[in-house]
Design a protein around this motif. Structure first.
Motif, PDB file in Angstrom:
ATOM      1  N   LEU A   1       0.793  -1.217   0.098  1.00  0.00           N
ATOM      2  CA  LEU A   1      -0.044   0.021  -0.045  1.00  0.00           C
ATOM      3  C   LEU A   1       0.926   1.272  -0.057  1.00  0.00           C
ATOM      4  O   LEU A   1       1.955   1.270   0.858  1.00  0.00           O
ATOM      5  N   LYS A   2       0.498   2.123  -0.952  1.00  0.00           N
ATOM      6  CA  LYS A   2       1.596   3.395  -1.094  1.00  0.00           C
ATOM      7  C   LYS A   2       0.550   4.617  -0.939  1.00  0.00           C
ATOM      8  O   LYS A   2      -0.655   4.669  -1.205  1.00  0.00           O
ATOM      9  N   LYS A   3       1.365   5.777  -0.544  1.00  0.00           N
ATOM     10  CA  LYS A   3       0.670   6.952  -0.399  1.00  0.00           C
ATOM     11  C   LYS A   3      -0.095   7.531  -1.788  1.00  0.00           C
ATOM     12  O   LYS A   3       0.685   7.223  -2.782  1.00  0.00           O
TER      13      LYS A   3
ATOM     14  N   LEU B   1      -5.181   2.864   8.425  1.00  0.00           N
ATOM     15  CA  LEU B   1      -4.516   2.924   7.004  1.00  0.00           C
ATOM     16  C   LEU B   1      -4.175   4.154   6.561  1.00  0.00           C
ATOM     17  O   LEU B   1      -3.229   4.426   5.953  1.00  0.00           O
ATOM     18  N   ALA B   2      -4.829   5.374   6.983  1.00  0.00           N
ATOM     19  CA  ALA B   2      -4.322   6.575   6.602  1.00  0.00           C
ATOM     20  C   ALA B   2      -3.163   7.133   7.397  1.00  0.00           C
ATOM     21  O   ALA B   2      -2.261   7.713   6.860  1.00  0.00           O
TER      22      ALA B   2
ATOM     23  N   GLY C   1      -0.629   6.292   4.514  1.00  0.00           N
ATOM     24  CA  GLY C   1      -0.543   7.642   3.704  1.00  0.00           C
ATOM     25  C   GLY C   1      -1.848   7.674   2.642  1.00  0.00           C
ATOM     26  O   GLY C   1      -1.743   8.257   1.735  1.00  0.00           O
ATOM     27  N   VAL C   2      -2.586   6.397   2.716  1.00  0.00           N
ATOM     28  CA  VAL C   2      -3.411   6.186   1.620  1.00  0.00           C
ATOM     29  C   VAL C   2      -4.678   7.072   1.777  1.00  0.00           C
ATOM     30  O   VAL C   2      -4.941   7.681   2.912  1.00  0.00           O
TER      31      VAL C   2
ATOM     32  N   PHE D   1      -8.277  13.321  14.604  1.00  0.00           N
ATOM     33  CA  PHE D   1      -6.914  12.938  14.135  1.00  0.00           C
ATOM     34  C   PHE D   1      -6.449  13.783  12.788  1.00  0.00           C
ATOM     35  O   PHE D   1      -5.447  13.659  12.544  1.00  0.00           O
ATOM     36  N   GLY D   2      -7.157  14.662  12.409  1.00  0.00           N
ATOM     37  CA  GLY D   2      -6.880  15.711  11.498  1.00  0.00           C
ATOM     38  C   GLY D   2      -6.823  15.012  10.202  1.00  0.00           C
ATOM     39  O   GLY D   2      -5.983  15.448   9.134  1.00  0.00           O
ATOM     40  N   LEU D   3      -7.741  13.997  10.019  1.00  0.00           N
ATOM     41  CA  LEU D   3      -7.659  12.987   8.832  1.00  0.00           C
ATOM     42  C   LEU D   3      -8.950  13.515   8.048  1.00  0.00           C
ATOM     43  O   LEU D   3      -9.296  12.661   7.053  1.00  0.00           O
TER      44      LEU D   3
END
Length: 238
Positions: free
Chosen positions: A36-38, A56-57, A61-62, A83-85
Motif C-alpha cells: 500500500l502506497k501513499k 490505514l491513513a 498515507g492512503v 486525528f486531522g484526517l
C-alpha cells in the motif's frame, strides 16, 4: 475545542470503539505484507467506527473511503477529524450491496470483520465488489472463521450462544473461502490462511467496556480453541 490526536496509541480510545475482536490487531497482521502506497485510493468496506480507516491513513498515507451501514458518516467524520484526517478519509454511509462508486475506482479494498456478513455467497464478489477495483488491485479481507465447517448443526458446546441450525452464523473455513474465491474469473487468490492474532484480537475485545464483549466471554470459554479462528484472504484483480 475538539480533541487532537496524532496516533492510535490510546488503548482506551480503541477499546471504546471496538465492535468485535480488535480490528486494529487484525488489520496490523492483514496489511503487514501488502504494498500500500501513499496516494492510493482504498475502500475500507464495513469500517465500523473507522478505526481501520484511521490506521490505514496514518500507517500508509492512503486515501480512504470509510464505508459502513451501521455507523453514521457524521459520527465517523467526527472521529476522523480528531486525528486531522478529515481531508484524507471520506466517511460514507452505504449498504455493501449498493456501493456508490465508479468501476475501476479503487487501488485496493480492505475489509476487517465485516465481509462475512454480505460476501459469503457466489454472487457478491463478482457482482458488487470486483468491478470497483482496478486491474492488479488488492483485495485484503480479515474475518472470523472456523477450523471445520459446521454444515447443518452448530457444535453442542456453542449452541447456547449461537443458533443451533447455524442460520445466524457466517463463519467458514479457509478451504471454503478459497474455493469460493478461486471460482471467480475476476480475481487471483494469493493466500487464504488462519491468522496468528486470534488470542490477542479477542483479548482486546473482551477487555472493552461493552455488553456484547461481556457476553462473548462465555462463548470463547466454551469454544476453548476447538472451532473458532480468524482468517485472512488476499487476492489481486485480474
Amino acid at each position: 475545542m475538539g480533541i487532537n490526536r496524532s496516533n492510535l496509541d490510546d488503548i482506551e480510545f480503541i477499546r471504546a470503539n471496538l465492535m468485535g475482536p480488535s480490528s486494529i490487531v487484525m488489520i496490523e497482521e492483514l496489511t503487514s505484507k501488502l504494498s500500500l502506497k501513499k496516494g492510493m485510493r482504498v475502500l475500507d468496506l464495513g469500517c465500523g467506527t473507522g478505526l481501520t480507516s484511521i490506521y490505514l491513513a496514518l500507517k500508509f498515507g492512503v486515501t480512504v473511503f470509510a464505508t459502513d451501514l451501521w455507523i453514521s458518516a457524521t459520527e465517523n467524520y467526527q472521529r476522523f477529524s480528531e486525528f486531522g484526517l478529515e481531508n484524507q478519509i471520506t466517511p460514507i454511509h452505504a449498504d455493501a450491496l449498493r456501493l456508490p462508486f465508479a468501476n475501476h475506482y479503487f487501488d485496493a479494498v480492505i475489509s476487517v470483520d465485516a465481509y462475512q456478513y454480505f460476501g459469503a455467497n457466489e454472487q457478491y464478489l463478482d457482482r458488487h465488489l470486483a468491478p470497483l477495483i482496478k486491474e492488479g488491485g488488492i483485495f485484503a479481507i480479515a474475518m472470523p472463521g472456523v477450523k471445520v465447517e459446521f454444515d447443518v448443526v452448530v457444535p453442542a458446546e456453542l449452541q447456547p450462544f449461537l443458533s443451533p441450525n447455524g442460520e445466524d452464523i457466517h463463519w467458514h473455513t479457509c478451504e471454503w473461502w478459497r474455493k469460493l474465491w478461486e471460482e471467480s474469473p475476476n480475481v487471483c487468490v494469493e493466500s487464504v490462511r488462519e491468522m496468528s492474532c486470534f488470542s490477542k484480537a479477542w483479548s482486546e475485545w473482551l477487555q472493552s467496556d461493552n455488553d456484547y464483549a461481556r457476553e462473548n466471554i462465555a462463548l470463547l470459554n466454551a469454544d476453548d480453541g476447538k472451532y473458532m479462528n480468524l482468517i485472512s484472504l488476499i487476492a489481486s484483480k485480474k
